[in-house]
Each structure stands twice: as structure tokens, then as C-alpha cells.
Design a protein around this motif. Structure first.
Motif, PDB file in Angstrom:
ATOM      1  N   THR A 408     -18.197 -15.531  43.084  1.00 36.42           N
ATOM      2  CA  THR A 408     -18.741 -16.274  44.222  1.00 36.42           C
ATOM      3  C   THR A 408     -19.995 -17.069  43.874  1.00 36.42           C
ATOM      4  OG1 THR A 408     -19.960 -14.293  44.928  1.00 36.42           O
ATOM      5  CG2 THR A 408     -17.790 -14.660  45.902  1.00 36.42           C
ATOM      6  N   LEU A 409     -20.779 -16.577  42.914  1.00 38.89           N
ATOM      7  CA  LEU A 409     -21.976 -17.321  42.514  1.00 38.89           C
ATOM      8  C   LEU A 409     -21.554 -18.581  41.767  1.00 38.89           C
ATOM      9  CD1 LEU A 409     -24.305 -14.418  41.317  1.00 38.89           C
ATOM     10  CD2 LEU A 409     -24.447 -15.714  43.446  1.00 38.89           C
ATOM     11  N   PRO A 410     -22.079 -19.738  42.140  1.00 43.93           N
ATOM     12  CA  PRO A 410     -21.565 -20.996  41.587  1.00 43.93           C
ATOM     13  C   PRO A 410     -21.985 -21.301  40.155  1.00 43.93           C
ATOM     14  CG  PRO A 410     -23.355 -21.420  43.132  1.00 43.93           C
ATOM     15  CD  PRO A 410     -23.079 -19.959  43.201  1.00 43.93           C
ATOM     16  N   SER A 411     -23.187 -20.900  39.758  1.00 40.90           N
ATOM     17  CA  SER A 411     -23.686 -21.304  38.438  1.00 40.90           C
ATOM     18  C   SER A 411     -23.882 -20.104  37.526  1.00 40.90           C
ATOM     19  CB  SER A 411     -25.017 -22.052  38.581  1.00 40.90           C
ATOM     20  OG  SER A 411     -26.032 -21.176  39.036  1.00 40.90           O
ATOM     21  N   MET A 412     -23.857 -20.373  36.219  1.00 43.41           N
ATOM     22  CA  MET A 412     -24.094 -19.319  35.238  1.00 43.41           C
ATOM     23  C   MET A 412     -25.519 -18.787  35.352  1.00 43.41           C
ATOM     24  SD  MET A 412     -23.008 -17.352  32.939  1.00 43.41           S
ATOM     25  CE  MET A 412     -21.381 -18.048  32.653  1.00 43.41           C
ATOM     26  N   GLU A 413     -26.451 -19.645  35.740  1.00 38.14           N
ATOM     27  CA  GLU A 413     -27.842 -19.213  35.912  1.00 38.14           C
ATOM     28  C   GLU A 413     -27.932 -18.094  36.949  1.00 38.14           C
ATOM     29  OE1 GLU A 413     -31.999 -20.950  37.801  1.00 38.14           O
ATOM     30  OE2 GLU A 413     -30.363 -22.321  37.326  1.00 38.14           O
ATOM     31  N   GLU A 414     -27.261 -18.287  38.093  1.00 39.52           N
ATOM     32  CA  GLU A 414     -27.297 -17.271  39.145  1.00 39.52           C
ATOM     33  C   GLU A 414     -26.567 -15.999  38.723  1.00 39.52           C
ATOM     34  OE1 GLU A 414     -27.088 -19.046  43.386  1.00 39.52           O
ATOM     35  OE2 GLU A 414     -26.024 -20.468  42.097  1.00 39.52           O
ATOM     36  N   LYS A 415     -25.465 -16.155  38.001  1.00 44.16           N
ATOM     37  CA  LYS A 415     -24.723 -14.983  37.532  1.00 44.16           C
ATOM     38  C   LYS A 415     -25.560 -14.162  36.562  1.00 44.16           C
ATOM     39  CE  LYS A 415     -20.281 -17.339  38.021  1.00 44.16           C
ATOM     40  NZ  LYS A 415     -19.141 -17.959  37.344  1.00 44.16           N
ATOM     41  N   LEU A 416     -26.257 -14.853  35.673  1.00 44.99           N
ATOM     42  CA  LEU A 416     -27.068 -14.166  34.675  1.00 44.99           C
ATOM     43  C   LEU A 416     -28.271 -13.479  35.316  1.00 44.99           C
ATOM     44  CD1 LEU A 416     -27.242 -13.568  31.712  1.00 44.99           C
ATOM     45  CD2 LEU A 416     -28.413 -15.739  31.345  1.00 44.99           C
ATOM     46  N   LYS A 417     -28.881 -14.162  36.267  1.00 41.36           N
ATOM     47  CA  LYS A 417     -30.012 -13.551  36.972  1.00 41.36           C
ATOM     48  C   LYS A 417     -29.563 -12.312  37.742  1.00 41.36           C
ATOM     49  CE  LYS A 417     -33.176 -17.463  37.572  1.00 41.36           C
ATOM     50  NZ  LYS A 417     -33.829 -18.380  38.533  1.00 41.36           N
ATOM     51  N   GLY A 418     -28.395 -12.407  38.357  1.00 43.79           N
ATOM     52  CA  GLY A 418     -27.868 -11.262  39.088  1.00 43.79           C
ATOM     53  C   GLY A 418     -27.585 -10.087  38.175  1.00 43.79           C
ATOM     54  N   GLN A 419     -27.056 -10.370  36.995  1.00 47.43           N
ATOM     55  CA  GLN A 419     -26.768  -9.300  36.044  1.00 47.43           C
ATOM     56  C   GLN A 419     -28.048  -8.616  35.574  1.00 47.43           C
ATOM     57  OE1 GLN A 419     -24.806 -10.561  32.476  1.00 47.43           O
ATOM     58  NE2 GLN A 419     -24.503  -8.493  31.717  1.00 47.43           N
ATOM     59  N   MET A 420     -29.063  -9.409  35.268  1.00 43.45           N
ATOM     60  CA  MET A 420     -30.310  -8.822  34.779  1.00 43.45           C
ATOM     61  C   MET A 420     -31.039  -8.064  35.890  1.00 43.45           C
ATOM     62  SD  MET A 420     -29.989  -9.495  31.711  1.00 43.45           S
ATOM     63  CE  MET A 420     -31.449  -8.533  31.335  1.00 43.45           C
ATOM     64  N   LEU A 421     -30.945  -8.561  37.116  1.00 42.46           N
ATOM     65  CA  LEU A 421     -31.558  -7.858  38.243  1.00 42.46           C
ATOM     66  C   LEU A 421     -30.908  -6.493  38.430  1.00 42.46           C
ATOM     67  CD1 LEU A 421     -33.588  -8.055  40.597  1.00 42.46           C
ATOM     68  CD2 LEU A 421     -31.743  -9.016  41.988  1.00 42.46           C
ATOM     69  N   LEU A 422     -29.594  -6.446  38.272  1.00 37.62           N
ATOM     70  CA  LEU A 422     -28.870  -5.186  38.385  1.00 37.62           C
ATOM     71  C   LEU A 422     -29.245  -4.241  37.240  1.00 37.62           C
ATOM     72  CD1 LEU A 422     -26.685  -3.850  40.158  1.00 37.62           C
ATOM     73  CD2 LEU A 422     -24.974  -4.727  38.568  1.00 37.62           C
ATOM     74  N   ALA A 423     -29.390  -4.802  36.042  1.00 37.02           N
ATOM     75  CA  ALA A 423     -29.761  -3.979  34.882  1.00 37.02           C
ATOM     76  C   ALA A 423     -31.135  -3.345  35.073  1.00 37.02           C
ATOM     77  CB  ALA A 423     -29.736  -4.833  33.617  1.00 37.02           C
ATOM     78  N   GLU A 424     -32.048  -4.078  35.716  1.00 36.85           N
ATOM     79  CA  GLU A 424     -33.397  -3.544  35.950  1.00 36.85           C
ATOM     80  C   GLU A 424     -33.385  -2.416  36.980  1.00 36.85           C
ATOM     81  OE1 GLU A 424     -35.813  -6.814  37.098  1.00 36.85           O
ATOM     82  OE2 GLU A 424     -35.680  -7.839  35.166  1.00 36.85           O
ATOM     83  N   LYS A 425     -32.438  -2.463  37.907  1.00 37.22           N
ATOM     84  CA  LYS A 425     -32.403  -1.462  38.974  1.00 37.22           C
ATOM     85  C   LYS A 425     -31.741  -0.158  38.549  1.00 37.22           C
ATOM     86  CE  LYS A 425     -32.406  -4.681  42.896  1.00 37.22           C
ATOM     87  NZ  LYS A 425     -31.644  -5.178  44.072  1.00 37.22           N
TER      88      LYS A 425
END
Length: 543
Positions: A408-425
Motif C-alpha cells: 500500500t505504501l507508494p514509494s520505496m522511501e516510505e517502505k524503508l522507513k516503515g521497516q526501520m521504524l518496526l525494527a526499532e520497536k
């Protein structure tokens, strides 16, 4: 980053409607409409002659008089047709009057107007370059369907195992399930309520119908396939239509062929409903029959009659893998548990685990030292097909994330940020190591790979999509005169470079990896020059 779920119609390059060549005359879209304007198609076609009409054709049945044609043979050595001592082929490069063949297809269907866009392939890749009849492509275009390499229409899905369901989960009426043989629930009580638990039969399947997916659901696609098959039967073959579906729900009860990639054997399944997910729910034995262990693998289904009518191994590409893999050369009509992959035999079928299991876990025993009821213990008995138990029920198989953020996220930037945010949590995840893996396994490989390909790339015509190893000296396409462009641009090379550098800085990856990124940046700048400084927000990437 895990593999995202998948549920969509399979499409070949160019999304063709028919396995019929349009050559370069079809233009960038490989369109018959564009080829008709040029009044010809130049490609490899079979050689045949209709003795009744006394004219050459490319079909085994004459498109004009519908009589069987006679195959001819072509010799590359002497150019002779038929009688020749050399090795001969059933095809040759020909320039055919495409308007004649398209018109004949329209006439055979009794169609007055064609779809706005009918797309073919650049050229056939099977041994004798046998094309499909153009009429099939016109009907597929009418029903908005794309053809696969073997002449069928396929729907790809991520596999998920399932042993039990309720009517409410698959949106199939109780009365219809009773007609299909589900007369009692798992407790032996008559089926009267949509919330009663039922045991899934080994060859029954539940297909995806997610409203959150960005792709078409399986019921929409298969409903159109059924309409296409009925049109093909009645208007092309002169037979009675078979499916005659009034709604998508009418697909329930119809047969499909399921097959997994790299396999040449399909298995017959029966649709019993549709889930609100993007998963292909089927019995573990069914997945095993496709030689899959159902841990997120991919499989596809095709409507039975579509495969029986339109599949032909003569359409398959003439390469070692394509001739045998991912094609239903063999069909399994009856699932025999003893003959499937033995991984499914280790499925536990108990309604509860014995105390010995927990005591054995405490003592560190090996799994085989503790006796638990397994499917393998029931082989060659009635219990191999029914009576499978489970220890914990769920409120619904449709509850949960049915469409991941990756899709659903349109750009790779948003996908990558989402992945790293999840990794931090997540405590169990080392965010620094995730950053390293993303850079090494994805971003850096992409940048380096595209940079390497840039120096050996082909060039492409924007009009007809023709490819050139080197740009023609005239500066334009030698086939149509169109403008020539790079196939690999600067943007595709540098798009992940800054995100990788920013990611490395924020998560303090090893000095070695940071130096590798710096060297890669210098290599890119040596080819394209140093980018001019520009002002951007502090939070552009991972600052």
C-alpha cells in the motif's frame, strides 16, 4: 523485509491477449490495431495451404472455408517448399496480410466491432512458431483477460494451509455448502448455521477476495474467464455454453486446476468459497500434492474448462525449462495422501496435546520420542481424509492484516522507513543489523548492478520498442524512424544511493560498509559528474 502477499492475474510481458505475433508492426503496445494500419505483420509463422481455397495460410484450419489445411515445410538451405533432401522446418519468416486474418477472426465470431485494444506478442517462441487463433485474443480483450504462455488464463496467489472453516468466513450460503456435501459440522450436528465449524475436504479450495488489495480479486477474474469460455464455446466452436454464471458467487462448486511453479503436474480442486484475504487456502495435503510446503509459496489456479480447451504444449517456448515446468502436462484428479510429499504426513491431527508432550519439552526430548497423533499414522485408512483435529480455534480467518504496508505504501522511501521504524520497536531485532542487511542485500546491489549495466546497456525506440545493442549511426530507429533512448537511466542508478548513505549514517553501520558506500558514490560521480548542491529538508531520508 518479508515477501509480500500476492493475489492477482498473471500477465506476460506486454500483457498480451493472444499468442499471435504482431512483430514490430504492432508498435510499443504490440497492438493489432496499429499493425492493421501498416497492413502487414512480419514474423515467423507456420506454413500451410488450403487445397479447397487454393491459398496459403498459417492455421491448421482454413480461416475462410474452415476446412483442414495441409502443412508445408521450408528449407533454409535451398529455399524450397516441400520436396527437398535437406532438413526442413514447419515455419518461415513471412509477411502476412494481418487485416485479412483479423477480419476473418471477427467474422468467425460474428462481431461487428472489435475491442479498442487487442494485444499480441512480439513473436512466438515455440518450436514450430504455432500461433493461437486470433479470435481467442479478440474475446480475451473483450473480457479484459491476459493469456499465459500455454494459452490459459491464470490467477497467482500466496499459499496458506487450512483444515477447518465456517460458512461465514468464506461467504458461501449454508444451503449451497449442503449441496456440495457439507451436511454436518465437526461434531456431527446437521449444518444449519453459518457459524458452525466445518472440516475442509482435501480437494476443496478457498480463493482470495480481499477488498483491501490493489489488484483484482480471484472471483472477478475467474468470473470473466467463465464468460470468455462460454463465448468461445458458443461463438467460435458452435457449442453450447457451459458455465452461464449469473453472479460471481456461482463460481462456487466449479472445478479448477491448481499448479505451482517448476512443476509439470496440476491437481483438480473445487471452489467452495472466497476469503477476505490474499491467500490461497487449501488443505495441507492439497498443497503437498502441488509439491509445496505452503509456507508462503506461490501457486496458481485456472478454470478447468479454460485449460481443457485452450492449453496446448505446442504453445510452450522451445527451451528446456519452459517446455516442462509450470505447465499442466499431467493432471491429478484424485488426491491420494500416501503419494504426496511426506512433509504433510507429519501434520499433527490431535484435538489436544498429551501431558507427555509438555513433560518431554521440559526434559529436552527429541520430537520423535513423544507420541502425538499424526496424519501419517492414518495413511490408507478413512482417517487420512477426515477427522483432522486442531487445538485452538480462531474467531475468523479473515481477521488481521490482509494487505501489507509493503503493497500500500507508494514509494520505496516510505517502505524503508516503515521497516526501520518496526525494527526499532521490536526488542528482538537489531535495527543496526537490519540497516546493514538492507544496504548490503538490496540498496548497494541495486546501485552497483545498474551502474555496471549502464556501460553495456541496450538502446530502445520509444515508438516500436525495438532494442539496439548500439545506437544506430543515423540517430534514430532503423525500423520506424523513432527516437532512441537509454534503457538504463541515471535516475535508476542513483535513486538508492542517498538513502543508503543516510541509512548508514543514522544507524552507525561498520566503517567498512560506509567506505564501500563512499567509493560507490565516487564511481557514480566519475560517470555522471558531481551533482550540484541543492537544499532539502532535514528529514528527507533518515536524518
Amino acid at each position: 523485509m518479508g515477501r509480500p502477499e500476492k493475489a492477482k492475474m498473471r500477465k506476460l510481458t506486454g500483457s498480451p491477449h493472444v499468442l499471435f505475433p504482431v512483430g514490430w508492426e504492432g508498435g510499443r503496445l504490440r497492438s493489432f490495431q496499429e499493425a492493421i494500419l501498416k497492413e502487414k505483420v512480419v514474423a515467423d509463422f507456420p506454413l500451410a495451404v488450403c487445397r479447397k481455397c487454393n491459398r496459403n495460410t498459417i492455421y491448421p484450419v482454413c480461416e475462410s472455408c474452415h476446412e483442414k489445411t495441409e502443412s508445408l515445410f521450408f528449407c533454409e538451405t535451398c529455399g524450397a517448399i516441400q520436396n527437398c533432401p535437406h532438413e526442413k522446418k514447419r515455419y518461415s519468416e513471412q509477411s502476412i496480410p494481418i487485416k485479412h486474418f483479423f477480419g476473418a477472426a471477427m467474422k468467425s465470431l460474428d462481431e461487428q466491432s472489435s475491442p479498442d485494444l487487442v494485444k499480441g506478442v512480439r513473436g512466438t517462441s515455440n518450436k514450430d512458431h504455432i500461433p493461437e487463433n486470433l479470435a481467442k485474443g479478440i474475446l480475451r480483450a473483450k473480457h479484459d483477460l491476459c493469456v499465459n504462455k500455454d494459452g490459459t488464463v491464470r490467477y497467482d496467489m500466496s499459499e496458506l494451509p487450512l483444515t477447518h472453516f465456517t460458512p461465514s468466513e468464506i461467504k458461501t450460503p449454508v444451503a449451497r455448502l449442503i449441496e456440495l456435501g457439507y451436511s454436518t459440522d465437526i461434531h456431527g450436528s446437521p449444518l444449519v448455521d453459518e457459524h458452525q465449524m466445518l472440516e475442509l475436504r482435501p480437494q476443496d479450495v478457498i480463493l482470495p477476495k480481499s477488498i483491501e488489495s490493489t489488484d483484482e480479486s480471484s472471483d472477478s477474474v475467474l468470473f470473466r474467464v467463465a464468460g470468455f469460455v462460454d463465448d468461445l464455446l458458443s461463438r467460435f466452436y458452435g457449442e453450447e455454453p457451459f458455465y452461464q454464471l449469473g453472479s460471481k458467487q456461482d463460481l462456487v462448486g466449479h472445478l479448477v486446476i491448481a499448479i505451482a511453479p517448476h512443476i509439470s503436474a496440476g491437481i483438480v480442486g473445487r471452489i467452495v468459497g472466497f476469503s477476505g484475504t490474499q491467500g490461497f487456502f487449501a488443505h495441507p495435503l492439497f498443497h503437498a500434492a502441488m509439491r509445496r510446503d505452503a509456507d508462503g509459496d506461490e501457486a496458481c489456479v485456472m478454470l478447468m474448462l479454460d485449460a481443457l480447451i485452450n492449453f496446448s504444449r505446442q504453445y510452450l517456448p522451445d527451451s528446456r525449462g519452459a517446455k516442462t515446468m509450470d505447465s499442466p502436462l499431467v493432471l491429478t484428479s484424485r488426491l491420494i495422501p500416501a503419494e504426496v510429499d511426506d512433509m504433510a504426513h507429519r501434520l499433527d491431527v490431535a484435538w489436544s496435546y498429551p501431558l507427555e508432550l509438555y513433560e518431554g519439552a521440559l526434559e529436552g526430548k527429541q520430537p520423535q520420542e513423544v507420541k502425538v497423533a499424526l496424519l501419517g499414522h492414518r495413511l490408507n485408512t478413512p482417517g487420512q481424509y477426515e477427522g483432522v483435529g486442531f487445538t485452538h480455534a480462531v474467531s475468523s480467518i479473515n481477521i488481521g492484516v490482509t494487505c501489507s504496508s509493503y503493497k500500500t505504501l507508494p514509494s520505496m522511501e516510505e517502505k524503508l522507513k516503515g521497516q526501520m521504524l518496526l525494527a526499532e520497536k521490536i526488542r528482538a531485532v537489531d535495527a543496526q543489523d537490519v540497516a546493514r542487511l538492507v544496504i548490503e542485500k538490496h540498496l548497494l546491489k541495486d546501485v552497483r548492478g545498474n551502474l555496471r549495466k549502464f556501460s553495456t546497456q541496450q538502446f530502445r525506440c520509444i515508438n516500436c520498442n525495438a532494442k539496439f545493442r548500439r545506437p544506430p549511426l543515423i540517430g534514430s530507429c532503423t525500423k520506424c524512424g523513432g527516437k532512441i533512448l537509454f534503457t538504463i537511466s541515471e535516475g535508476s542508478i542513483v535513486k538508492y544511493l542517498e538513502p543508503a548513505i543516510s541509512l548508514a549514517a543514522k544507524y552507525a553501520v561498520s566503517p567498512y560498509l560506509q567506505q564501500v558506500l563512499d567509493l560507490t558514490k565516487k564511481r557514480v560521480e566519475s560517470v555522471f559528474g558531481k551533482e550540484k548542491e541543492k537544499q532539502e529538508g532535514l528529514g528527507k531520508w533518515f536524518g
